[in-house]
Design an enzyme around this catalytic site. Structure first.
Site, mmCIF file in Angstrom:
data_model
loop_
_atom_site.group_PDB
_atom_site.id
_atom_site.type_symbol
_atom_site.label_atom_id
_atom_site.label_comp_id
_atom_site.label_asym_id
_atom_site.label_seq_id
_atom_site.Cartn_x
_atom_site.Cartn_y
_atom_site.Cartn_z
ATOM 1 N N HIS A 117 0.824 -1.220 0.000
ATOM 2 C CA HIS A 117 0.000 0.000 0.000
ATOM 3 C C HIS A 117 0.860 1.273 0.000
ATOM 4 O O HIS A 117 2.059 1.219 -0.256
ATOM 5 C CB HIS A 117 -0.981 -0.030 1.174
ATOM 6 C CG HIS A 117 -1.662 -1.368 1.294
ATOM 7 N ND1 HIS A 117 -2.677 -1.753 0.463
ATOM 8 C CD2 HIS A 117 -1.417 -2.422 2.109
ATOM 9 C CE1 HIS A 117 -3.053 -2.984 0.773
ATOM 10 N NE2 HIS A 117 -2.306 -3.418 1.765
ATOM 11 N N GLU A 154 -1.663 0.487 7.976
ATOM 12 C CA GLU A 154 -0.864 -0.618 7.434
ATOM 13 C C GLU A 154 0.283 -0.076 6.584
ATOM 14 O O GLU A 154 1.404 -0.587 6.632
ATOM 15 C CB GLU A 154 -1.760 -1.535 6.605
ATOM 16 C CG GLU A 154 -1.008 -2.719 5.994
ATOM 17 C CD GLU A 154 -1.879 -3.553 5.080
ATOM 18 O OE1 GLU A 154 -3.094 -3.259 4.974
ATOM 19 O OE2 GLU A 154 -1.342 -4.502 4.468
ATOM 20 N N HIS A 209 2.823 -6.965 4.650
ATOM 21 C CA HIS A 209 1.459 -6.497 4.871
ATOM 22 C C HIS A 209 1.045 -6.731 6.316
ATOM 23 O O HIS A 209 1.748 -7.421 7.075
ATOM 24 C CB HIS A 209 0.484 -7.248 3.954
ATOM 25 C CG HIS A 209 0.573 -6.835 2.522
ATOM 26 N ND1 HIS A 209 -0.278 -5.921 1.962
ATOM 27 C CD2 HIS A 209 1.456 -7.191 1.554
ATOM 28 C CE1 HIS A 209 0.059 -5.744 0.692
ATOM 29 N NE2 HIS A 209 1.110 -6.507 0.413
ATOM 30 N N GLU A 290 1.507 -11.508 6.016
ATOM 31 C CA GLU A 290 0.550 -10.707 6.777
ATOM 32 C C GLU A 290 1.016 -10.833 8.225
ATOM 33 O O GLU A 290 0.835 -11.859 8.871
ATOM 34 C CB GLU A 290 -0.868 -11.265 6.611
ATOM 35 C CG GLU A 290 -1.396 -11.210 5.189
ATOM 36 C CD GLU A 290 -1.903 -9.830 4.795
ATOM 37 O OE1 GLU A 290 -1.856 -8.920 5.637
ATOM 38 O OE2 GLU A 290 -2.351 -9.662 3.647
HETATM 39 ZN ZN ZN Z 1 -2.137 -5.287 2.802
#
Ligand code: ZN
Length: 326
Positions: A117, A154, A209, A290
Site C-alpha cells: 500500500h 498498514e 502487509h 501478513e
Molecule cells: Zn495489505
C-alpha cells in the site's frame, strides 16, 4: 529562501604533504578498528541464525499443499499489492563494500522488499481503483490497506518494517530494491510492484502487509503463489522456490517475534493464493507476509511497538538470508 548569500571563508589547511598522509592513515586505522569488529559480530550472529533455521527447515512440518481459506486481507479482494513505483535501489553500505565479500553473505545478491500500500492511496481513489491485468482476472491497481483502531495505518507499518529489514540486508552485502519508499503520492499498482522485482532480477522478494480481519482472529501468515498460467501470468518457475522461502519465513518469523500463526486463515501460518497480482505476475521467488491482524487488540499492540517491528524486520532479513545462502 532565494536571497543572495556570501560564500563562507575558506580556512587554510594546516596540514600539507606528509602530515596530511599521516592524518589519513590514522583515520583509516581508527575506522578499521571499528568496522572490522562490527562486521565480525554481524557475521557470527548471522551464522547462529542460519544454523538454527536450517535445523528447523530440514524437518518441514507442513505438506506442500494448502487449501485456500477465506480471503480477509483488507488488501481485499484486490489482493495485497505488489510493488512498483520509482524503484529505490539500495547499494550495500560503504562499510560493507570496503570490507570485501568475505564477511558479506549476501554480496552480489539482489532482494526486493515491497511495502504494501501507500499512505497516499486514500486520496487517490480513482488512480488505485483502476483495474489492471493479473493474468487470471483484472483487479484494482492497489488498495488503501487497513489500520489499527487508533489509526496506525498498514502503509506506515509496512514501510517502517521494510526500512528496518533493508538496513540489515544491506549490512550483509545485499542490494535492496524497494517498490516504493514513501517517495510517490500513491501506488504503485500491483502489476508494477511485480514488474519492479522482475526487472531488478531479484533473487528473492517479500511483500510486507498486515491484515484487517475480524477482531477475534489473530496471528500472522505467509502467502505463497499458486501455479497460475494465464495471460501475462506464469508462476510455474517460482512456485517451488517461493514455497521454500515461505516456510523459512514462517519458521523464522514465529521464532523471532513470538507471534503465533493465524487462528483464522491458512494452515500453520501458510496460505497459497492465485488472486494476488503481486504473486501472479512475479517471475522471481516471492511471498507475502501478513504480519498480524491490525483489528485484533493484541496483534495491533505488538505491531505498534517499534521494538517488535525491529524483531519482525530481523526475522524477514534472516529468512531471506537463509533462503539465499541455503
Ligand atoms: Zn495489505
Amino acid at each position: 529562501m532565494t536571497g543572495r548569500t556570501t560564500p563562507p571563508p575558506v580556512e587554510p589547511d594546516p596540514h600539507s604533504g606528509r602530515e596530511r598522509r599521516a592524518v589519513r592513515l590514522r583515520r583509516a586505522a581508527k575506522l578499521t578498528s571499528v568496522v572490522l569488529p562490527v562486521c565480525l559480530i554481524g557475521w557470527l550472529s548471522w551464522q547462529a541464525v542460519a544454523n538454527s533455521t536450517r535445523d528447523v527447515t530440514s524437518h518441514p512440518a507442513v505438506s506442500p499443499h494448502y487449501a485456500e481459506g477465506d480471503r480477509v486481507d483488507a488488501d481485499g479482494p484486490s489482493g495485497a499489492a505488489s510493488p512498483e513505483g520509482s524503484p529505490s535501489a539500495g547499494a550495500p553500505s560503504p562499510s560493507a563494500s570496503a570490507a570485501g565479500t568475505a564477511n558479506l553473505p549476501l554480496a552480489g545478491r539482489t532482494v526486493l522488499l515491497d511495502p504494501g500500500h501507500n499512505t497516499g492511496n486514500a486520496k487517490h481513489t480513482a488512480d488505485i481503483n483502476r483495474k489492471v491485468d493479473i493474468g487470471n482476472s483484472r483487479k484494482e491497481c492497489d488498495t488503501t490497506g487497513t489500520s489499527t483502531n487508533v489509526g496506525y495505518s498498514e502503509a506506515e507499518y509496512t514501510l517502517d518494517v521494510v526500512h528496518r529489514a533493508r538496513q540489515i540486508l544491506q549490512d550483509r552485502g545485499a542490494t535492496v530494491v524497494l517498490t516504493q519508499d514513501g517517495d510517490r503520492p500513491w501506488g504503485p499498482c500491483i502489476d508494477e510492484r511485480a514488474r519492479i522485482g522482475n526487472e531488478a532480477k531479484a533473487d528473492a522478494a517479500v511483500s510486507i502487509h498486515a491484515d484487517g480481519a475480524p477482531a477475534s482472529g489473530s496471528g500472522f501468515h505467509v502467502i505463497m503463489p499458486a501455479k497460475v498460467v494465464a495471460g501475462p501470468a506464469d508462476t510455474s518457475a517460482i512456485v517451488d522456490p517461493s514455497h521454500r522461502l515461505g516456510v523459512l519465513l514462517r519458521d523464522t518469523f514465529k521464532a523471532g517475534t513470538g507471534e503465533p500463526t493465524s487462528t483464522y486463515i491458512g494452515q500453520q501460518g501458510l496460505d497459497t493464493r492465485s488472486d494476488l497480482g503481486g504473486l501472479n505476475l512475479s517471475k522471481v521467488p516471492k511471498v507475502f507476509i501478513e504480519c498480524g491482524n491490525m483489528r485484533n487488540t493484541g496483534d495491533a499492540g505488538r505491531m505498534s511497538d517499534p521494538e517488535w517491528r525491529q524483531r519482525a524486520a530481523q526475522a524477514v532479513a534472516d529468512a531471506l538470508t537463509s533462503y539465499l545462502t541455503g
